[in-house]
Design an enzyme around this catalytic site. Structure first.
Site, PDB file in Angstrom:
ATOM      1  CG  ASP A   1      -1.386  -5.493   4.282  1.00  0.00           C
ATOM      2  OD1 ASP A   1      -1.896  -6.483   4.846  1.00  0.00           O
ATOM      3  OD2 ASP A   1      -0.412  -5.563   3.508  1.00  0.00           O
TER       4      ASP A   1
ATOM      5  CG  ASN B   1      -0.866   5.127   3.260  1.00  0.00           C
ATOM      6  OD1 ASN B   1       0.119   5.364   2.569  1.00  0.00           O
ATOM      7  ND2 ASN B   1      -1.502   3.956   3.220  1.00  0.00           N
ATOM      8  CD  GLU B   2      -2.382   2.584  -0.092  1.00  0.00           C
ATOM      9  OE1 GLU B   2      -1.498   2.204  -0.860  1.00  0.00           O
ATOM     10  OE2 GLU B   2      -3.042   1.800   0.637  1.00  0.00           O
TER      11      GLU B   2
ATOM     12  CG  ASN C   1       1.383   4.418  -1.352  1.00  0.00           C
ATOM     13  OD1 ASN C   1       2.407   5.079  -1.348  1.00  0.00           O
ATOM     14  ND2 ASN C   1       0.674   4.202  -0.251  1.00  0.00           N
TER      15      ASN C   1
ATOM     16  CE1 TYR D   1      -1.538  -6.848  -3.226  1.00  0.00           C
ATOM     17  CE2 TYR D   1      -0.521  -4.675  -3.193  1.00  0.00           C
ATOM     18  CZ  TYR D   1      -0.780  -5.881  -2.576  1.00  0.00           C
ATOM     19  OH  TYR D   1      -0.291  -6.134  -1.322  1.00  0.00           O
TER      20      TYR D   1
ATOM     21  CD  GLU E   1       2.656   2.000   0.768  1.00  0.00           C
ATOM     22  OE1 GLU E   1       2.135   0.976   0.253  1.00  0.00           O
ATOM     23  OE2 GLU E   1       2.214   2.553   1.783  1.00  0.00           O
TER      24      GLU E   1
ATOM     25  CD1 TRP F   1       4.714  -2.371   1.185  1.00  0.00           C
ATOM     26  CD2 TRP F   1       5.072  -0.472   2.312  1.00  0.00           C
ATOM     27  NE1 TRP F   1       4.075  -2.495   2.388  1.00  0.00           N
ATOM     28  CE2 TRP F   1       4.279  -1.340   3.100  1.00  0.00           C
ATOM     29  CE3 TRP F   1       5.433   0.769   2.835  1.00  0.00           C
ATOM     30  CZ2 TRP F   1       3.841  -0.990   4.372  1.00  0.00           C
ATOM     31  CZ3 TRP F   1       4.989   1.112   4.091  1.00  0.00           C
ATOM     32  CH2 TRP F   1       4.205   0.240   4.844  1.00  0.00           C
TER      33      TRP F   1
ATOM     34  CE  LYS G   1       3.235  -5.799  -1.805  1.00  0.00           C
ATOM     35  NZ  LYS G   1       2.300  -6.617  -1.013  1.00  0.00           N
TER      36      LYS G   1
END
Length: 596
Positions: A168, A412-413, A464, A470, A502, A547, A566
């Site tokens: 993103d 990350n993620e 995160n 979400y 995050e 974040w 954000k």
């Protein structure tokens, strides 16, 4: 690789400025060998900068494929007989470099430097030409990954394609960091590795010097901030004892300067390099993160290298502004989400005492569901893993001597809930520990704690999560229950300290409503406050990274209103209401929060 700098023996020529630039939408340039002659029909392009936002051309902003850069330079006659190097700070994401029509380097990976020996092709005393083709295509063998989607239907023109990616932030591209020439003698210092320890009141500085040739004598000298000699040594490796050492501490940085001299067989100075050294220790002990044996609590942000006009291009004014904002808001740390940042920024962190989690650009390794496979022969495969190893190794090699960097983040993620993730990340964790046994390692998690299969390989749990954004959007009353449930289960399952890396909500600056609703400044502030209520109750939580630091550019989509909002600062670095709340919270917290 040593960062280029002027020293007693080295000389730098910065090629930053206005370059000639040409987009290649049909990818004809390589086949037609554009590098053999000066580029035709060019436009001016600043370096360093992303090219995407420099013009008024939407096609260039969203360009897929090759772009070409060209610059001329004169090598001073005084460089004759010396080793001449061309250093490129960043080229997103693939690059080939020619000097005077001769290929001197190719590189894959958009966020770390590379260099080329141009001694045989550059001519001192005359004009030389450097040509660089940069390609921004992302696929499953790049970091970050992506894929090209070509449409085959009547609704799209023939051959219409788009670059898809799973992270993103906008896929800015170009020469994002400076391009430099530098010279050394034929006998030179190749690399320096520093380790530090604390023994009572003394500091211990271990050093290892790699030279181009075995002959030659190495001498080292450590100076304090007043220029006084703190310790000396001889030989390519050794240990320096620093009596009554001043330690590098968060927000209280103290930096020594290490001078390394390489003498030739006649006792003459062949090469000299200096770098700053912060004496400090880092350790994870139980649920505590220790810097110099003292508990440290991470207060700060995930950030981006992102600003108006220049995109991801290095801008020292923006960097200094950001550090002033970090100090204003009483933060002490940030993560280089989601890629290595410019080394100039890490030098600033060293000087300012800001703690850094350095991250590999492995973002987008998930489809954000538990069904679709990521680690497959045609997606994240052995070639991807090999590149991941290479980038991790290069990151550690570049940033290993920065005292501000206290931990490595390997992804990350990622889809860490899939069985194939176990061997993938076990190997990467082993590589990180082998290359740098002094620093802890982490991976930033997206799956829930009962799904993750790799957390056991890492020292710190980084999570995160966007409850009431979400998940259950708008339901602020659920935040505390859900956050406490999840973080408690991470600790119960793995017994490791937890950083919330995050959490947050989009807020459009100037949008207000009470009671709070989504996208208002009030909602962002209230959501963060409810997370904080949970952090303050849990002893094993050792940090909070909101974040995000500032709003940033993303690809267009119905979930993004001219980018991700954000940030607690706007993209122009103006504070929203949440920034003032954080300033108050972190200022009152002190170095470590009192848990309720």
């Amino acid at each position: 690789m040593l960062f280029p700098k002027d020293t007693l023996t080295r000389e730098i020529k910065d090629l930053s400025g206005i370059w000639r630039f040409k987009a290649d939408p049909d990818n004809r340039g390589r086949e037609e060998k554009w590098h053999h002659q000066p580029l035709q029909d060019t436009i001016p392009m600043p370096v360093p900068a992303s090219y995407n936002d420099i013009t008024q051309d939407a096609a260039l902003r969203d360009h897929i494929g090759d772009v070409w850069y060209e610059q001329t330079f004169i090598v001073p006659r005084s460089w004759s007989g010396d080793r001449m190097m061309l250093w490129i700070g960043s080229a997103c994401h693939h690059a080939v470099v020619w000097v005077n029509g001769v290929e001197v380097a190719s590189h894959k990976g958009g966020f770390l430097p590379f260099e080329a020996d141009i001694t045989r092709v550059a001519v001192p005393g005359r004009e030389n030409r450097v040509t660089i083709v940069v390609n921004n295509v992302l696929n499953w063998q790049t970091l970050p990954p992506g894929r090209i989607k070509t449409f085959d239907d009547e609704k799209h023109p023939e051959g219409y394609r788009v670059q898809e990616y799973f992270h993103d932030f906008f896929n800015y591209a170009g020469l994002h960091r400076p391009v430099k020439l530098y010279r050394t003698s034929g006998l030179f210092i190749q690399d320096i590795t520093i380790t530090t320890d604390v023994q009572g009141e003394s500091g211990v500085v271990g050093y290892s010097i790699e030279c181009s040739q075995p002959e030659g004598e190495v001498r080292v000298k450590l100076l304090d901030e007043d220029g006084k000699e703190a310790a000396t040594g001889k030989g390519s490796s050794g240990t320096l004892q620093v009596e009554n050492a001043r330690l590098w501490k968060p927000l209280q940085a103290y930096l020594y300067t290490l001078h390394v001299e390489l003498l030739d067989s006649y006792g003459q100075l062949a090469d000299h390099y200096q770098l700053q050294v912060g004496i400090r220790t880092v350790k994870v002990e139980g649920t505590r993160f220790l810097i110099n044996g003292e508990r440290f609590y991470f207060k700060g942000f995930g950030k981006h290298e992102d600003s108006d006009i220049r995109g991801k291009g290095l801008d020292q004014a923006v960097n200094v502004k950001d550090f002033n904002l970090l100090k204003w808001i009483n933060a002490n740390s940030f993560r280089t989400s989601h890629y290595p940042y410019a080394e100039e920024l890490l030098e600033l962190a060293d000087r300012e005492g800001i703690v850094v989690i350095g991250e590999v650009p492995a973002v987008g390794f998930t489809f954000f569901n538990y069904n679709d496979k990521v680690y497959t022969p045609d997606q994240a495969n052995e070639e991807t893993l090999a590149h991941h190893h290479d980038v991790l190794s290069d990151l550690i090699a570049r940033d290993k001597n920065h005292p501000s960097v206290v931990m490595w983040s390997l992804a990350n993620e990622a889809a860490t809930f899939q069985d194939e993730a176990v061997p993938y990340f076990r190997q990467l964790a082993d590589t990180a520990r082998r290359l740098d046994p002094q620093r802890p390692i982490t991976i930033v998690q997206w799956p829930l704690p009962d799904k993750c299969k790799v957390a056991q390989f890492f020292d710190v749990i980084c999570v995160n999560r966007y409850y009431s954004w979400y998940q259950d959007p708008g339901a602020l009353e659920l935040v505390e229950h859900q956050v406490e449930w999840e973080l408690t289960n991470w600790y119960r399952n793995f017994g490791k300290p937890v950083i919330m890396t995050e959490y947050g909500a989009d807020a459009i600056a100037g949008f207000h409503q009470d009671p709070p609703v989504m996208f208002t400044e009030e909602y962002q502030e209230e959501l963060l406050t409810r997370y904080h209520n949970v952090f303050d109750r849990l002893d094993f939580v050792i940090g909070e990274h909101v974040w995000a630091f500032a709003d940033f550019a993303t690809k267009q989509g119905i979930t993004r209103i001219n980018g991700n909002k954000k940030g607690v600062f706007t993209r122009q670095r103006q504070p929203k209401a949440a920034a003032r709340m954080l300033r108050s919270r972190w200022g009152e917290m002190g170095e470590y929060p009192e848990k309720l």
